[in-house]
Design a protein around this motif. Structure first.
Motif, PDB file in Angstrom:
ATOM      1  N   THR A  70       0.823  -1.202   0.000  1.00 28.10           N
ATOM      2  CA  THR A  70       0.000   0.000   0.000  1.00 28.10           C
ATOM      3  C   THR A  70       0.861   1.256   0.000  1.00 28.10           C
ATOM      4  OG1 THR A  70      -1.819  -1.132   1.104  1.00 28.10           O
ATOM      5  CG2 THR A  70      -1.755   1.265   1.300  1.00 28.10           C
ATOM      6  N   MET A  71       1.909   1.279   0.800  1.00 35.85           N
ATOM      7  CA  MET A  71       2.781   2.455   0.841  1.00 35.85           C
ATOM      8  C   MET A  71       3.494   2.651  -0.494  1.00 35.85           C
ATOM      9  SD  MET A  71       2.174   3.825   3.654  1.00 35.85           S
ATOM     10  CE  MET A  71       3.407   5.097   3.449  1.00 35.85           C
ATOM     11  N   GLY A  72       3.899   1.552  -1.124  1.00 34.91           N
ATOM     12  CA  GLY A  72       4.529   1.677  -2.433  1.00 34.91           C
ATOM     13  C   GLY A  72       3.606   2.311  -3.454  1.00 34.91           C
ATOM     14  N   ARG A  73       2.345   1.911  -3.425  1.00 31.46           N
ATOM     15  CA  ARG A  73       1.363   2.459  -4.358  1.00 31.46           C
ATOM     16  C   ARG A  73       1.087   3.937  -4.064  1.00 31.46           C
ATOM     17  NH1 ARG A  73      -2.821  -0.440  -6.831  1.00 31.46           N
ATOM     18  NH2 ARG A  73      -1.357  -2.182  -6.849  1.00 31.46           N
ATOM     19  N   LEU A  74       0.937   4.284  -2.780  1.00 30.90           N
ATOM     20  CA  LEU A  74       0.593   5.663  -2.431  1.00 30.90           C
ATOM     21  C   LEU A  74       1.749   6.620  -2.716  1.00 30.90           C
ATOM     22  CD1 LEU A  74      -1.337   5.173   0.923  1.00 30.90           C
ATOM     23  CD2 LEU A  74      -2.268   6.052  -1.219  1.00 30.90           C
ATOM     24  N   LEU A  75       2.947   6.242  -2.300  1.00 35.94           N
ATOM     25  CA  LEU A  75       4.068   7.161  -2.437  1.00 35.94           C
ATOM     26  C   LEU A  75       4.586   7.246  -3.862  1.00 35.94           C
ATOM     27  CD1 LEU A  75       5.927   6.434   0.915  1.00 35.94           C
ATOM     28  CD2 LEU A  75       4.418   8.346   0.340  1.00 35.94           C
ATOM     29  N   TRP A 130      -9.207  17.373   1.259  1.00 36.14           N
ATOM     30  CA  TRP A 130      -9.801  16.036   1.248  1.00 36.14           C
ATOM     31  C   TRP A 130      -8.915  15.070   2.037  1.00 36.14           C
ATOM     32  CZ3 TRP A 130     -14.484  14.894  -1.053  1.00 36.14           C
ATOM     33  CH2 TRP A 130     -15.000  15.852  -1.927  1.00 36.14           C
ATOM     34  N   TYR A 131      -9.573  14.172   2.763  1.00 35.07           N
ATOM     35  CA  TYR A 131      -8.906  13.056   3.439  1.00 35.07           C
ATOM     36  C   TYR A 131      -9.234  11.786   2.659  1.00 35.07           C
ATOM     37  CZ  TYR A 131      -9.179  16.407   7.323  1.00 35.07           C
ATOM     38  OH  TYR A 131      -9.117  17.534   8.117  1.00 35.07           O
ATOM     39  N   LEU A 132      -8.214  10.994   2.351  1.00 39.94           N
ATOM     40  CA  LEU A 132      -8.413   9.705   1.691  1.00 39.94           C
ATOM     41  C   LEU A 132      -8.230   8.609   2.736  1.00 39.94           C
ATOM     42  CD1 LEU A 132      -8.692   7.672  -0.588  1.00 39.94           C
ATOM     43  CD2 LEU A 132      -6.307   8.123  -1.210  1.00 39.94           C
ATOM     44  N   ILE A 133      -9.293   7.859   3.012  1.00 37.16           N
ATOM     45  CA  ILE A 133      -9.294   6.883   4.098  1.00 37.16           C
ATOM     46  C   ILE A 133      -9.251   5.475   3.522  1.00 37.16           C
ATOM     47  CG2 ILE A 133     -10.506   6.138   6.178  1.00 37.16           C
ATOM     48  CD1 ILE A 133     -12.031   8.805   6.091  1.00 37.16           C
ATOM     49  N   MET A 134      -8.352   4.644   4.077  1.00 35.43           N
ATOM     50  CA  MET A 134      -8.275   3.257   3.612  1.00 35.43           C
ATOM     51  C   MET A 134      -7.571   2.382   4.638  1.00 35.43           C
ATOM     52  SD  MET A 134      -5.319   3.478   0.703  1.00 35.43           S
ATOM     53  CE  MET A 134      -5.739   5.146   0.275  1.00 35.43           C
ATOM     54  N   ASP A 135      -7.865   1.085   4.564  1.00 38.60           N
ATOM     55  CA  ASP A 135      -7.172   0.105   5.393  1.00 38.60           C
ATOM     56  C   ASP A 135      -5.775  -0.146   4.842  1.00 38.60           C
ATOM     57  OD1 ASP A 135      -9.288  -0.318   7.166  1.00 38.60           O
ATOM     58  OD2 ASP A 135     -10.204  -1.816   5.849  1.00 38.60           O
ATOM     59  N   ASP A 136      -4.966  -0.863   5.649  1.00 35.10           N
ATOM     60  CA  ASP A 136      -3.603  -1.152   5.210  1.00 35.10           C
ATOM     61  C   ASP A 136      -3.562  -2.196   4.100  1.00 35.10           C
ATOM     62  OD1 ASP A 136      -4.351  -3.329   6.732  1.00 35.10           O
ATOM     63  OD2 ASP A 136      -2.804  -3.081   8.253  1.00 35.10           O
ATOM     64  N   ALA A 143      -5.654  -2.151   1.540  1.00 37.00           N
ATOM     65  CA  ALA A 143      -6.342  -1.545   0.394  1.00 37.00           C
ATOM     66  C   ALA A 143      -5.439  -0.488  -0.215  1.00 37.00           C
ATOM     67  CB  ALA A 143      -7.661  -0.914   0.838  1.00 37.00           C
ATOM     68  N   ARG A 144      -5.589  -0.315  -1.525  1.00 34.31           N
ATOM     69  CA  ARG A 144      -4.698   0.649  -2.194  1.00 34.31           C
ATOM     70  C   ARG A 144      -5.370   1.159  -3.473  1.00 34.31           C
ATOM     71  NH1 ARG A 144      -2.966  -4.672  -2.007  1.00 34.31           N
ATOM     72  NH2 ARG A 144      -2.176  -4.085   0.036  1.00 34.31           N
ATOM     73  N   PRO A 145      -5.076   2.397  -3.853  1.00 32.12           N
ATOM     74  CA  PRO A 145      -5.673   2.928  -5.083  1.00 32.12           C
ATOM     75  C   PRO A 145      -5.075   2.264  -6.308  1.00 32.12           C
ATOM     76  CG  PRO A 145      -4.092   4.491  -4.189  1.00 32.12           C
ATOM     77  CD  PRO A 145      -4.205   3.384  -3.180  1.00 32.12           C
ATOM     78  N   MET A 146      -5.890   2.064  -7.338  1.00 30.01           N
ATOM     79  CA  MET A 146      -5.354   1.656  -8.622  1.00 30.01           C
ATOM     80  C   MET A 146      -4.483   2.792  -9.159  1.00 30.01           C
ATOM     81  SD  MET A 146      -6.435  -1.386  -8.960  1.00 30.01           S
ATOM     82  CE  MET A 146      -6.202  -1.789 -10.699  1.00 30.01           C
ATOM     83  N   PRO A 147      -3.550   2.486 -10.063  1.00 28.96           N
ATOM     84  CA  PRO A 147      -2.581   3.503 -10.475  1.00 28.96           C
ATOM     85  C   PRO A 147      -3.175   4.808 -10.997  1.00 28.96           C
ATOM     86  CG  PRO A 147      -1.835   1.339 -11.170  1.00 28.96           C
ATOM     87  CD  PRO A 147      -3.216   1.152 -10.607  1.00 28.96           C
ATOM     88  N   ASP A 203      -7.372  -6.251  -0.796  1.00 30.43           N
ATOM     89  CA  ASP A 203      -6.950  -7.635  -0.637  1.00 30.43           C
ATOM     90  C   ASP A 203      -7.588  -8.191   0.637  1.00 30.43           C
ATOM     91  OD1 ASP A 203      -5.747 -10.060  -0.804  1.00 30.43           O
ATOM     92  OD2 ASP A 203      -3.693  -9.335  -0.528  1.00 30.43           O
ATOM     93  N   GLN A 204      -8.917  -8.328   0.598  1.00 26.33           N
ATOM     94  CA  GLN A 204      -9.659  -8.679   1.800  1.00 26.33           C
ATOM     95  C   GLN A 204      -9.353 -10.075   2.298  1.00 26.33           C
ATOM     96  OE1 GLN A 204     -13.894  -9.023   1.103  1.00 26.33           O
ATOM     97  NE2 GLN A 204     -13.588  -9.366  -1.071  1.00 26.33           N
ATOM     98  N   ALA A 205      -8.760 -10.918   1.472  1.00 32.38           N
ATOM     99  CA  ALA A 205      -8.406 -12.262   1.926  1.00 32.38           C
ATOM    100  C   ALA A 205      -7.416 -12.215   3.074  1.00 32.38           C
ATOM    101  CB  ALA A 205      -7.822 -13.072   0.769  1.00 32.38           C
ATOM    102  N   ALA A 206      -6.638 -11.126   3.136  1.00 30.50           N
ATOM    103  CA  ALA A 206      -5.658 -11.008   4.211  1.00 30.50           C
ATOM    104  C   ALA A 206      -6.320 -10.925   5.574  1.00 30.50           C
ATOM    105  CB  ALA A 206      -4.790  -9.765   3.993  1.00 30.50           C
ATOM    106  N   ALA A 207      -7.547 -10.386   5.620  1.00 31.18           N
ATOM    107  CA  ALA A 207      -8.249 -10.234   6.890  1.00 31.18           C
ATOM    108  C   ALA A 207      -9.266 -11.336   7.131  1.00 31.18           C
ATOM    109  CB  ALA A 207      -8.954  -8.874   6.918  1.00 31.18           C
TER     110      ALA A 207
END
Length: 330
Positions: A32-37, A100-106, A108-112, A239-243
């Motif tokens: 997720t951090m790789g995608r966001l940053l 704006w605040y973008l809220i997400m779980d660890d 979850a990640r935005p598509m490119p 990636d809800q399978a992780a939870a």
């Protein structure tokens, strides 16, 4: 899942700050951090990560990231998703006061192209924006489908009574249509919350720990006059399978929060219909015990406590107590 399409580049949404809550899911957080940053600063001004007392190397990983946009808020104890989002939003508001605040779980990640599409959208008049959430295989994430308020009118209530979840959740046609849809509720996966939206809905209720905090907060927002829109072109991966996506895949301690918080949400949403609804749903929920072979006594004890506390609106139980109930019952 729709194909990636070219997006108009000029950002028009103002400053966006992402808020993520994490607890002991380092592998997911890395992705997720790789995608966001990877997003340019004009699309994403900062990232606030709330570390819920992780002990799996998360703190060291976050400390190793050189990007100055990253701000880490480490909590002394695990406050759950609800407590983490409440603390993270409060921290982001105090430090950045973004548009704006973008809220997400660890996990979850935005598509490119999600942030670019968000900035390219017409956001006038909207207080919150929900993206379209898919699992890694490209299927719609059922647990993250936006909702209409089933108690907003008699027609919506009857539709819900007739169709169940399909009566108030958005369906595949809304995802495929490419048309903005006004909604009343959304999950904390790919939710953009405006400055005004946060003021209207307030912070999530940290006492809920996990489950229902997003539904309750967005329902408060919409009932306070805020406007929420679903934008199908703004896509996220979860990636809800992780939870553990299935009922029996979840740790048994979550049974308490799942049912307590559902009743708290129903009480807030349904008004005088709350008690008749309880007579219908509670017996149905009890059948979930079948998904916990070998742990049915624990399920039943946690379920009954959750239902009793939910009916009373009681949210003061410490998480350590819930874990003790789950671990010591035989």
């Amino acid at each position: 899942m729709p194909a990636t399409l070219p997006v108009a580049p000029p950002p028009n949404a103002g400053r966006v700050v992402a808020v993520i809550t994490t607890h002991n899911r380092l592998a997911q957080l890395r992705r997720t951090m790789g995608r966001l940053l990877a997003e340019p600063e004009q699309y994403l001004a900062a990232v606030v990560v709330v570390d819920n007392a992780s002990d799996d190397g998360t703190a060291a990983f976050l400390a190793s990231i050189p990007d100055p946009r990253l701000h880490v808020l480490r909590l002394p104890r695990n406050s759950g998703g609800a407590g983490g989002f409440a603390a993270g939003l409060e921290h982001a508001r105090a430090c950045f006061d973004p548009d704006w605040y973008l809220i997400m779980d660890d996990d979850a990640r935005p598509m490119p192209d999600a942030l670019a599409r968000f900035h390219a959208s017409d956001l006038r008049g909207w207080d919150a924006v929900a993206g379209a959430v898919y699992d890694p295989s490209g299927r719609i994430c059922d647990i993250n489908r936006p909702t209409h308020d089933p108690f907003a009118s008699l027609a919506k209530f009857l539709r819900t009574a007739r169709k169940g979840r399909e009566g108030f959740h958005l369906g595949p046609d809304h995802y495929a249509g490419g048309v903005p849809v006004a909604i009343d509720g959304a999950s904390f996966v790919g939710l953009f919350l405006s400055r005004r939206g946060l003021a209207l809905g307030g912070l999530p209720d940290a006492r809920l720990f996990v489950y229902g905090d997003d539904a309750l907060q967005t329902l408060r927002l919409s009932r306070a006059g805020g406007r929420i829109v679903f934008l199908p072109q703004v896509r996220f991966e979860h990636d809800q399978a992780a939870a553990g996506a299935g009922q029996g895949d979840r740790p048994v301690w979550k049974v308490y929060y799942q049912h307590r918080n559902a009743l708290i949400l129903y009480h807030h949403a349904a008004g005088w219909l709350f008690w008749p609804i309880c007579l219908v749903v509670i017996p149905v929920w009890a059948l979930r015990m079948r998904a916990y072979p070998g742990q049915r006594r624990r399920f039943l004890a946690l379920f009954l406590r959750g239902v009793w506390h939910g009916l009373r609106g009681r949210t003061g139980t410490a998480h350590e107590t819930v874990l003790k109930w789950a671990g010591s019952l035989t």
